[in-house]
Design a protein around this motif. Sequence first.
Motif, PDB file in Angstrom:
ATOM      1  N   GLY A 592     -20.198  -2.261   0.266  1.00  0.00           N
ATOM      2  CA  GLY A 592     -20.326  -3.410  -0.627  1.00  0.00           C
ATOM      3  C   GLY A 592     -19.242  -3.461  -1.674  1.00  0.00           C
ATOM      4  O   GLY A 592     -18.990  -4.517  -2.267  1.00  0.00           O
ATOM      5  N   ILE A 593     -18.581  -2.322  -1.942  1.00  0.00           N
ATOM      6  CA  ILE A 593     -17.516  -2.270  -2.954  1.00  0.00           C
ATOM      7  C   ILE A 593     -16.139  -2.422  -2.308  1.00  0.00           C
ATOM      8  O   ILE A 593     -15.319  -3.248  -2.720  1.00  0.00           O
ATOM      9  N   PHE A 594     -15.871  -1.598  -1.286  1.00  0.00           N
ATOM     10  CA  PHE A 594     -14.540  -1.549  -0.683  1.00  0.00           C
ATOM     11  C   PHE A 594     -14.391  -2.456   0.538  1.00  0.00           C
ATOM     12  O   PHE A 594     -13.283  -2.846   0.897  1.00  0.00           O
ATOM     13  N   GLY A 595     -15.496  -2.743   1.202  1.00  0.00           N
ATOM     14  CA  GLY A 595     -15.437  -3.621   2.356  1.00  0.00           C
ATOM     15  C   GLY A 595     -15.045  -2.921   3.639  1.00  0.00           C
ATOM     16  O   GLY A 595     -15.714  -3.055   4.659  1.00  0.00           O
ATOM     17  N   ASP A 596     -13.962  -2.144   3.622  1.00  0.00           N
ATOM     18  CA  ASP A 596     -13.483  -1.495   4.845  1.00  0.00           C
ATOM     19  C   ASP A 596     -12.619  -0.300   4.460  1.00  0.00           C
ATOM     20  O   ASP A 596     -12.085  -0.225   3.338  1.00  0.00           O
ATOM     21  N   MET A 597     -12.457   0.625   5.414  1.00  0.00           N
ATOM     22  CA  MET A 597     -11.621   1.800   5.172  1.00  0.00           C
ATOM     23  C   MET A 597     -10.170   1.415   4.919  1.00  0.00           C
ATOM     24  O   MET A 597      -9.429   2.161   4.275  1.00  0.00           O
ATOM     25  N   GLY A 598      -9.730   0.273   5.446  1.00  0.00           N
ATOM     26  CA  GLY A 598      -8.364  -0.160   5.210  1.00  0.00           C
ATOM     27  C   GLY A 598      -8.071  -0.414   3.745  1.00  0.00           C
ATOM     28  O   GLY A 598      -6.947  -0.182   3.279  1.00  0.00           O
ATOM     29  N   ILE A 599      -9.054  -0.892   2.997  1.00  0.00           N
ATOM     30  CA  ILE A 599      -8.869  -1.107   1.561  1.00  0.00           C
ATOM     31  C   ILE A 599      -8.757   0.226   0.838  1.00  0.00           C
ATOM     32  O   ILE A 599      -7.941   0.384  -0.083  1.00  0.00           O
ATOM     33  N   ILE A 600      -9.552   1.208   1.265  1.00  0.00           N
ATOM     34  CA  ILE A 600      -9.469   2.542   0.651  1.00  0.00           C
ATOM     35  C   ILE A 600      -8.088   3.147   0.883  1.00  0.00           C
ATOM     36  O   ILE A 600      -7.569   3.901   0.056  1.00  0.00           O
ATOM     37  N   ALA A 601      -7.458   2.827   2.012  1.00  0.00           N
ATOM     38  CA  ALA A 601      -6.128   3.363   2.333  1.00  0.00           C
ATOM     39  C   ALA A 601      -5.072   2.917   1.339  1.00  0.00           C
ATOM     40  O   ALA A 601      -3.983   3.506   1.282  1.00  0.00           O
ATOM     41  N   ILE A 602      -5.369   1.880   0.539  1.00  0.00           N
ATOM     42  CA  ILE A 602      -4.403   1.440  -0.470  1.00  0.00           C
ATOM     43  C   ILE A 602      -4.290   2.472  -1.591  1.00  0.00           C
ATOM     44  O   ILE A 602      -3.248   2.572  -2.245  1.00  0.00           O
ATOM     45  N   ILE A 603      -5.346   3.257  -1.814  1.00  0.00           N
ATOM     46  CA  ILE A 603      -5.356   4.229  -2.921  1.00  0.00           C
ATOM     47  C   ILE A 603      -4.190   5.205  -2.833  1.00  0.00           C
ATOM     48  O   ILE A 603      -3.430   5.356  -3.802  1.00  0.00           O
ATOM     49  N   PRO A 604      -3.989   5.926  -1.703  1.00  0.00           N
ATOM     50  CA  PRO A 604      -2.830   6.836  -1.663  1.00  0.00           C
ATOM     51  C   PRO A 604      -1.492   6.108  -1.730  1.00  0.00           C
ATOM     52  O   PRO A 604      -0.518   6.659  -2.266  1.00  0.00           O
ATOM     53  N   LEU A 605      -1.431   4.884  -1.202  1.00  0.00           N
ATOM     54  CA  LEU A 605      -0.175   4.130  -1.281  1.00  0.00           C
ATOM     55  C   LEU A 605       0.216   3.890  -2.739  1.00  0.00           C
ATOM     56  O   LEU A 605       1.369   4.105  -3.137  1.00  0.00           O
ATOM     57  N   VAL A 606      -0.740   3.457  -3.545  1.00  0.00           N
ATOM     58  CA  VAL A 606      -0.459   3.198  -4.962  1.00  0.00           C
ATOM     59  C   VAL A 606      -0.260   4.498  -5.730  1.00  0.00           C
ATOM     60  O   VAL A 606       0.647   4.625  -6.561  1.00  0.00           O
ATOM     61  N   ALA A 607      -1.100   5.501  -5.436  1.00  0.00           N
ATOM     62  CA  ALA A 607      -1.064   6.757  -6.186  1.00  0.00           C
ATOM     63  C   ALA A 607       0.221   7.543  -5.957  1.00  0.00           C
ATOM     64  O   ALA A 607       0.678   8.261  -6.853  1.00  0.00           O
ATOM     65  N   PHE A 608       0.801   7.427  -4.776  1.00  0.00           N
ATOM     66  CA  PHE A 608       2.007   8.207  -4.478  1.00  0.00           C
ATOM     67  C   PHE A 608       3.294   7.411  -4.684  1.00  0.00           C
ATOM     68  O   PHE A 608       4.289   7.950  -5.158  1.00  0.00           O
ATOM     69  N   PHE A 609       3.280   6.143  -4.314  1.00  0.00           N
ATOM     70  CA  PHE A 609       4.485   5.334  -4.486  1.00  0.00           C
ATOM     71  C   PHE A 609       4.605   4.803  -5.912  1.00  0.00           C
ATOM     72  O   PHE A 609       5.723   4.598  -6.397  1.00  0.00           O
TER      73      PHE A 609
END
Length: 777
Positions: A592-609
Amino acid sequence: MKFSHQLQFNAVPDWADYYLPYSNLKKLVYSTERDRVTAYGAHRPSLDYERGPSERTALISDSDSVERENSRFIEALDQSLDKIVKFYMKKEQELYKASDDLLNDLDKYQYEGVNGNDEHDDEHLHASPNFPRRESRTFDDDLPPNIISQNVTETDPQILSASHDTTELRKRTIDLFVLLSELKSFIALNQTAFSKILKKYDKITHSNLKRYYILNHVSPAYPFKSATKQNLNERIQRTERVYATLVTDGDLDLAITDLKTHLRERIVWERNMVWRDMVGQERKVQTVGVSEAKPISLRTPCGTFHVDRDQIYQGLFLAISLAVFGLLLKVNIFDQPEQNLCFAILVFASMLWAGEVMPLFVTGLVVPFLIVVLRVMRSEDGTERLSAPDATKRVFASMFSPVIMLLLGGFTIAGALSKFGIAKSMATFVLSKAGTRPNRVLLVNMFVATIASMWISNVAAPVLCFSLIQPILRTLPVDSSFAPCLIMGIALASNLGGMASPISSPQNVIAIQNMNPAPSWGEWFFAAIPLCIVGNIIIWLWLLWNYHPEKHTPQIHAIRASSDPLTFTQVYVVLVTIVTIVLWCLAHTYEGIFGDMGIIAIIPLVAFFGPGLLTKDDFNNFLWNVIMLAMGGIALGKAVESSGLLHTIATQIEGTVTGMSAFQILFVFSSLVLVIATFISHTVAALIVLPIVAQVGAQLEDPRPSLLVMGTAFMCSAAMGLPVSGFPNMNAISQENDLGQPYITTKDFLINGVPSSIFTMLCVTTIGYGLMSLMGF
């Protein structure tokens, strides 16, 4: 071994441009020989001249000609010597300054340790410069741009000012010892190179230049003076005493032993892949003219074209594929025109992928083009064919799915773990506990390969593991059976690791795309990890039975773990990775918060880049060919579904498997995929088979599509019977010893890979079936 190869093997890779260009000077020597023989033959033909020049041919020429040739060779030597002297003086200045700074910091540290003046210590340590890299960022105008070394880590001023801990001083001492030792080797190698090339020149041209040039040019040069060498040795000895003071409580012998261990491990391990690349390039250059497969010349009105056998094969296969594609466009196999056209695209793409006529991702790009142009997609209710603009929107909307974001997130985590040495540190820590018994070392290496494949993909994992075992391979006898046993174990375990997590291989991402609802990470681990453990143990026992490694090699070289402490950056990367994986495991809970695992995958992209830990270059180095291939496969799957072809094929297969249980159907599809994926790419096999498997499973009396899809995806990774069956196998068969001989052959894969694939299939269809059934799949 030729001296040119010795020079390549022993040179510091980052300093390669500053060594004596031995190979070029050798060509100049042979050029001088040819000139002399030609000039001599023009005046006096002889038997020697008719037979061609040799080292025994008398080279007689006038004194002016000899003088000119000697001057030309001396000029080339002088240019090289001047470059060597400038580089050495620059490096000596940098390293001696670093040595003085290290002694000052040590004195200050000892003084503050007695007086407790923290504030003054902070100021001093902040004032000390960063440790120099192999190449300075500032350089003379005469020298080419410098290469930034990866061997020495930057000194963090915050760490220096944090406390009086000796860790930073110890690291700087080790790095200084390594670089000073390399500088000493630099002098010795160049001095030997001058002696060798002058000896060759004198032998070929019957001159006496060596004695003159060594005495009047090389010996007086600054790097080769006795005083310079003595000063360098004193600096190395001083560094050894510093290390003894910091680490070994004044025990100088123990300090020297420890530093030499660091020197051997750091230089050999970190340069190993560079050396092998250099040797591989040299072999390619040497074998260019002796290849048996000579190109065929085709004369046409437009000119002459040169083609080899591979190009002829690819051209013929492409012609056959186009002929089959054209035939299928004309034949009506199904009732609906969209299904006929989609079937033609499916067969055409499968043939191109199987034959690898063009790069796989290029075929993946052809797929959406054909889907739109041939108008194979239908509306949501299936009543009408979509126009080209509407089909384009549907195709591109499906191609960039959450699964692609999941793949990008996996690449990001893998890139961060590799870039900051976390994967290597974890692997060496585990391997250091394995001991020296071959049986145990083999098992530990296999589990390290499997675990590494879970997080950095089964493409990067074998590369890492093969680099880690090089110290073991180098110390084994030439005929030791443990070398092929170890390499086979890592390759097969890396293949098994391809099923361990949703991001460990592209076929798992494709499987998730075809599972509704998509499994959580916890569910995937529940089925995959026990299979990997059991599979590794079975393969390990099979390899022991085949190779008997302890019979030929009772003990092996132990791997030493890295003793460097974790940095803040490494801790940050580990925390972000753990948080991301935990959220992936709990994706259904927080849907209900993230919708899909693909949205969670944005976390490392933002955190590392975002903070700049990973850069634009790291982003460009992602496996975009895999991403484009996956996007093409998703588009093909969408077209097969939208056109109704998938439903039609599944209905026909359903009639064939009527009366079979889910267990029997899983066994049939596992056997089919095992054969297909052995000969073609695992990812391609998943792209072709998994959509059909999902539809067949959904139409059973007892629908179990998730079980069949997950089990079949596991089998895509388990196909490992040939050298072409997956990247780990291709990487394994390319491993060679120092003599250029391969450790393993196709026979090794037939003897070990085929049985291992069958054993894994039995595990998937029994243990895997039970575990997936327990989860309600």
